[in-house]
Design a protein around this motif. Sequence first.
Motif, PDB file in Angstrom:
ATOM      1  N   TYR A 151     -85.163  18.313 -78.928  1.00  0.00           N
ATOM      2  CA  TYR A 151     -83.841  17.784 -78.037  1.00  0.00           C
ATOM      3  C   TYR A 151     -83.558  16.582 -78.415  1.00  0.00           C
ATOM      4  CZ  TYR A 151     -84.566  22.408 -75.752  1.00  0.00           C
ATOM      5  OH  TYR A 151     -84.609  23.682 -75.314  1.00  0.00           O
ATOM      6  N   ALA A 152     -82.275  16.376 -78.328  1.00  0.00           N
ATOM      7  CA  ALA A 152     -81.744  15.097 -78.541  1.00  0.00           C
ATOM      8  C   ALA A 152     -80.718  14.582 -77.351  1.00  0.00           C
ATOM      9  CB  ALA A 152     -80.822  14.995 -79.980  1.00  0.00           C
ATOM     10  N   LEU A 153     -80.612  13.404 -76.816  1.00  0.00           N
ATOM     11  CA  LEU A 153     -79.628  12.998 -76.062  1.00  0.00           C
ATOM     12  C   LEU A 153     -78.587  12.106 -76.439  1.00  0.00           C
ATOM     13  CD1 LEU A 153     -78.740  13.261 -73.027  1.00  0.00           C
ATOM     14  CD2 LEU A 153     -80.251  11.325 -72.487  1.00  0.00           C
TER      15      LEU A 153
ATOM     16  N   ARG B 190     -87.372  14.706 -77.892  1.00  0.00           N
ATOM     17  CA  ARG B 190     -88.681  15.156 -78.270  1.00  0.00           C
ATOM     18  C   ARG B 190     -88.430  15.883 -79.509  1.00  0.00           C
ATOM     19  NH1 ARG B 190     -90.222  20.237 -74.860  1.00  0.00           N
ATOM     20  NH2 ARG B 190     -89.015  21.327 -76.396  1.00  0.00           N
ATOM     21  N   PRO B 191     -89.326  15.666 -80.581  1.00  0.00           N
ATOM     22  CA  PRO B 191     -89.089  16.164 -81.916  1.00  0.00           C
ATOM     23  C   PRO B 191     -89.398  17.761 -81.942  1.00  0.00           C
ATOM     24  CG  PRO B 191     -91.133  15.066 -81.868  1.00  0.00           C
ATOM     25  CD  PRO B 191     -90.355  14.662 -80.706  1.00  0.00           C
TER      26      PRO B 191
ATOM     27  N   ALA C   9     -78.282   7.653 -68.760  1.00  0.00           N
ATOM     28  CA  ALA C   9     -78.867   7.534 -67.164  1.00  0.00           C
ATOM     29  C   ALA C   9     -79.539   8.801 -66.931  1.00  0.00           C
ATOM     30  CB  ALA C   9     -77.814   7.450 -66.469  1.00  0.00           C
ATOM     31  N   ASN C  10     -79.221  10.121 -67.536  1.00  0.00           N
ATOM     32  CA  ASN C  10     -80.029  11.229 -67.275  1.00  0.00           C
ATOM     33  C   ASN C  10     -81.210  11.670 -68.076  1.00  0.00           C
ATOM     34  OD1 ASN C  10     -78.183  11.755 -65.219  1.00  0.00           O
ATOM     35  ND2 ASN C  10     -76.578  12.736 -66.567  1.00  0.00           N
ATOM     36  N   GLU C  11     -81.660  10.605 -69.002  1.00  0.00           N
ATOM     37  CA  GLU C  11     -82.688  10.676 -69.783  1.00  0.00           C
ATOM     38  C   GLU C  11     -83.935  11.451 -69.117  1.00  0.00           C
ATOM     39  OE1 GLU C  11     -84.801   8.569 -73.664  1.00  0.00           O
ATOM     40  OE2 GLU C  11     -83.425   7.478 -72.204  1.00  0.00           O
TER      41      GLU C  11
ATOM     42  N   ASN D  91     -74.078  16.998 -70.453  1.00  0.00           N
ATOM     43  CA  ASN D  91     -74.693  15.706 -70.263  1.00  0.00           C
ATOM     44  C   ASN D  91     -74.999  15.053 -71.454  1.00  0.00           C
ATOM     45  OD1 ASN D  91     -74.692  14.925 -67.066  1.00  0.00           O
ATOM     46  ND2 ASN D  91     -75.368  17.212 -67.225  1.00  0.00           N
ATOM     47  N   GLY D  92     -74.861  15.743 -72.597  1.00  0.00           N
ATOM     48  CA  GLY D  92     -75.263  15.185 -73.878  1.00  0.00           C
ATOM     49  C   GLY D  92     -76.448  15.948 -74.402  1.00  0.00           C
TER      50      GLY D  92
END
Length: 172
Positions: A155-157, A163-164, A67-69, A114-115
């Motif tokens: 970054y990973a969620l 984003r690579p 949801a916060n992506e 938030n992951g």
Amino acid sequence: MHSENPTPGAQAPADVPDLDTDTLGNELEQLRHALANLREEALRERAELDNQRKRLVRDVDQARRFANEKLLSQLLPVLDSLEAGLVAAAGESGPLKDGLELTLRQLLKVGEDNGLTQVNPQGQAFDPEWHQAISQLASPGAAPGTVVQVFQKGYALNERLLRPALVVVAAD
């Protein structure tokens, strides 16, 4: 004493139709077949409802996890700017640098809660699923295909890439 069972040789009451056993057997077989079909249909419908319930639970979980992506994606340039500011202030000390470090730590903590996780592959093997190579560099101290420099962290969620990482890879 009067018995309700007819005695052998007695005639059937007038209100009971005269049915032969073949007809009754066929009707019984048809009813058994119809009952089996209804049971099978009920089982199929129950399985379909169970599958729909599982899909709904999975979809709600996915929606909750991501949801916060959009918000977190929009914060990535802010994190990059804070890190760039800290690199620029590497030789300095004082309240401005301390404030930048504190702000960066707080933003990273909010992201982690938030992951959000950082992808910083410095020294790791290049992985095209998580890294974007922007160049190769002859690097005698590094194995070929190893990330020798990170220009921008990825970054990973919740284990899904947002984003690579932009990296330089050691040449063969």
